[in-house]
Design a protein around this motif. Structure first.
Motif: not given
Length: 798
Positions: A731-740, A742-747, A772-776
């Protein structure tokens, strides 16, 4: 030491140095580097003046020049004859200053001459007597003092005949007895007179010896005489040290016996108690130096015994029936100060309960006079004058506080159990009173008169050192088998409580402090009741937030600005974790919890972190006898903890403290605990209050810190909590801007990839792929029609 004084030609200068007096005799400021030409010229001027009977300003200037060079010049017999001729003149009127300077130069002559002319000495004594008689109507104190000084110096010359010594001693006694009112009229002249007396007492003759002693020890009781104080007392101490050391070096057994009989073994009403006390200390100091060189004899042992008995006699005057009293009268205070400084200077003294009690009283009322300081605030809102506090700081008594403490600890180590217990409680009570008093003074003065507050705290900082050194001496007594376990436990608690009271004044690292802390905490850890007793000494919540003290009524009180109180609580916050395993849950709930939660909201992050650390310690603690009760309390505390921590985050709550607390509750609460779910929910809610700009900023940004914490918790939470945490993170990550994103998913991919948990790893990988799919696909970068998946839709997909 006295032998060092013998290397200096001027006894009065040594007395000033040893007593800490900064007042000179007021003659002439010393000239550090006089030229040979200027000295020759000065003697020439004096010679011409004598020949011409013209003692004008040039002659006076010449005398001044020579006296200013007294430390480096030598006065030969021909020059002494010249000076004596001036004194012998009866048809010329000289100023008092001229006579005084001439006497001073004669003193330089006699002190530096190897074998002065006996005829010249005789002429000088007669000439001084004549000057004394001629100026009787208008005698100046300095003239009297210098006459005593030079007369005494004549009497102690080894090569002088007995007849001339008697003549000198007769002159000295006559001056002292007839003009005693002038002797102590000026502070700067007291060491000059005492030096003259010292020279006279060191003479090889016994004639007039008792008369000189009567003056030395009786002048302080005369109405017109000088008033006894610590500085004069130290001068007497070191004067007697110098005199008695000379007796011992010269093997004057009769003199030693006579001195002991007249001063130490006989109580004379006409002798000042303070003067006799300091003389006894001087005897002990002199004999200690001799004994250290292996030269102890029967006479010296007897002399030491007499001196110790005299000191104990004085101590008994200051205490009654073996119980400690705290002298406050004008008569007792100065005597107690002298007693303390005497014991600090004289070396080892046989143990005695009156000595121990007097030293304790001196430390707590005279060296560290907080009772007087506090009382001055009660009488006058402006408190003590800055000049008084600074005078105390510069006083030799305060400067010797370390030595006085050392003497006190030495007496304590050999005392009876009863007397040890008495003085221990005196020190612990002092700490409690210091805390209560200084806390209020600090609240009144901070920001109003910081200079005065700073000077008062210098005294308090020194008292902290005293308390620590004494507490270490107490713990060292525990090595003895006679100390009962109950006594040891009780004292451990009192030391910890006392340390909490003086914690505010701990500004340096002390090995003695850490050694004592380790010793007493090891005792507290041995017993549940001892641990509870210590914890119950913490101030109550009401007293912390709404004190009823007299001084706090004068100000608008804020608990978080009470620095003295905060330091005390910080001590508890740091020490309680060391014995948390022995503390029952009920005691933690009843005494500790409210204070811990209060100080979690303290603006000082060091204090707030300590509060978080205390909670972590309790969450990680176990106690088999109350496991269920303890676990129940842990869950209850977590709800309050999350509320209190997050309501003041990030302004007050330090992230490190919050992270450690959350990690501890996850590790130590039962799997699937509702408190863990509540904690996750609270963190997500708090993170949601920060906008996406904060969440994509630096790692130190508060919102991003919570996000990072939630990500780290993936590897910590149990399998019952993990799905909830995964949904919350999504719920938190999906609200982030795209660049952020990607950084969070990488971590997260890296974190999951490094995981060794084969049971949870597949589900984590699946969750990441879905996230990852949802964010993309649910946010089209740069499109005005960008949409964000709802929490319900996300939950369905996951």
């Amino acid at each position: 030491m006295a032998r060092k004084a013998s290397n200096s030609p001027f006894l009065e200068e040594w007395l000033r140095t040893m007593s800490g007096s900064s007042v000179s005799d007021g003659l002439v400021k010393p000239n550090s580097a006089p030229s040979a030409r200027s000295i020759i010229q000065a003697w020439s001027e004096i010679r011409d003046s004598l020949q011409n009977h013209n003692f004008d300003t040039r002659c006076l200037q010449a005398l001044r020049a020579l006296v200013s060079s007294e430390s480096s010049i030598h006065v030969a017999d021909p020059q002494a004859k010249l000076l004596i001729s001036i004194l012998a003149l009866r048809d010329v009127s000289l100023s008092s200053e001229s006579y005084i300077l001439v006497l001073r130069l004669l003193y330089v002559w006699i002190r530096k001459s190897f074998r002065p002319s006996q005829a010249l000495v005789g002429s000088a004594v007669h000439a001084i007597g004549g000057v004394f008689d001629d100026n009787r109507r208008n005698l100046q104190p300095a003239l009297v003092a210098q006459s005593v000084l030079v007369s005494g110096a004549f009497a102690c010359v080894p090569s002088l005949s007995g007849e001339l010594k008697v003549l000198s001693l007769e002159l000295l006694c006559r001056i002292l007895e007839e003009e005693y009112s002038l002797v102590g009229s000026l502070e700067e002249l007291v060491p000059v007179v005492l030096a003259g007396i010292g020279y006279a007492l060191s003479s090889s003759l016994d004639v007039h010896y008792v008369r000189i002693l009567d003056f030395l020890f009786g002048v302080w009781l005369k109405d017109e005489g000088p008033r006894g104080n610590v500085t004069y007392g130290l001068m007497i101490l070191h004067l007697i040290e110098w005199v008695v050391s000379g007796y011992m070096r010269s093997n004057y057994v009769d003199k030693i016996s006579l001195f002991a009989n007249e001063v130490l073994e006989t109580s004379k009403a006409k002798y000042s108690v303070f003067a006799v006390l300091m003389a006894a200390a001087g005897v002990l100091r002199a004999s200690a130096a001799v004994i250290s060189n292996g030269a102890q004899s029967f006479e010296i042992s007897k002399l030491r015994n007499s001196a110790e008995k005299r000191i104990e006699f004085v101590a008994r005057l200051l205490v009654s029936n073996g119980n400690a009293t705290l002298p406050t009268t004008q008569r007792e205070g100065p005597l107690l100060k002298c007693f303390a400084i005497a014991l600090a200077r004289c070396g080892t003294v046989s143990s005695s309960s009156p000595l121990l009690l007097c030293l304790a009283s001196a430390l707590l009322t005279q060296v560290f006079p907080f009772g007087q300081i506090y009382e001055s605030f009660r009488k006058d809102p402006t408190g003590p004058k800055l000049v008084w506090v600074r005078e105390h700081l510069s006083d030799v008594l305060f400067k010797e506080s370390g030595a006085i403490t050392g003497a006190f600890c030495n007496q304590y180590s050999s005392a009876s159990e009863e007397n040890k217990y008495i003085v221990e409680n005196m020190i612990w009570d002092f700490c409690q009173n210091l805390y209560l008093q200084h806390r209020q003074i600090a609240l009144l003065l901070r920001g109003v008169d910081d200079t005065l507050l700073g000077e008062i705290e210098k005294i308090a900082e020194s008292s902290f050192l005293m308390v620590v050194v004494f507490a270490l001496a107490v713990t060292k007594q525990w090595l003895k088998l006679i100390v009962s376990k109950e006594r040891k436990m009780e004292t451990s608690v009192k030391i910890l409580v006392s340390f909490s009271c003086v914690e505010y004044f701990r500004h340096i690292r002390l090995s003695e402090y850490m050694e004592t802390i380790r010793e007493v905490i090891s005792c507290v850890q041995e017993n549940d009741a001892t641990c509870v007793s210590f914890v119950e000494s913490i101030p109550t919540y009401d007293s912390l937030t709404n004190p009823k003290d007299l001084f706090t009524q004068r100000i608008e009180y804020e608990w978080s600005r009470d620095d003295v109180q905060t330091s005390r609580i910080l001590f508890y916050l740091r020490v309680i974790p060391t014995c948390i395993g022995q503390l029952p849950a009920s005691a933690f709930r009843r005494v500790v919890a409210s204070t811990m939660f209060l100080y979690i909201g303290h603006p000082n992050k060091k204090v707030a972190r300590a509060s978080h650390t205390l909670l972590v310690a309790f969450l990680s603690s176990t106690k088999e006898s109350e496991e269920d009760e303890r676990n129940e309390l842990k869950e209850h505390l977590v709800y309050y903890y999350m509320q209190r921590s997050l309501e003041v985050y990030p302004e007050i709550t330090p992230f490190e403290g919050l992270a450690s607390g959350v990690a501890a509750l996850i590790r130590h609460l039962p799997a699937g605990s509702p408190a863990i779910f509540y904690s996750m929910h609270s963190l997500v809610e708090k993170a949601s209050t920060f906008n996406t700009d904060a969440l994509q900023g630096r790692k130190s940004d508060p919102g991003n810190q919570i996000l990072e914490l939630l990500m780290r918790l993936i590897s910590l939470v149990d399998r019952q909590v993990l799905p909830y945490l995964m949904k919350s993170l999504a719920q938190l990550i999906i609200k982030l801007p795209k660049e952020r994103q990607n950084m969070v998913l990488g971590e997260l991919y890296g974190q999951v990839g490094e995981s060794d948990d084969v049971v949870r790893k597949p589900s984590l990988v699946s969750w990441l792929q879905s996230l990852d799919y949802l964010c993309s696909n649910n946010r089209i970068e740069g499109s005005a029609s960008s949409t964000t998946i709802t929490p319900n839709q996300l939950a369905a997909r996951l």
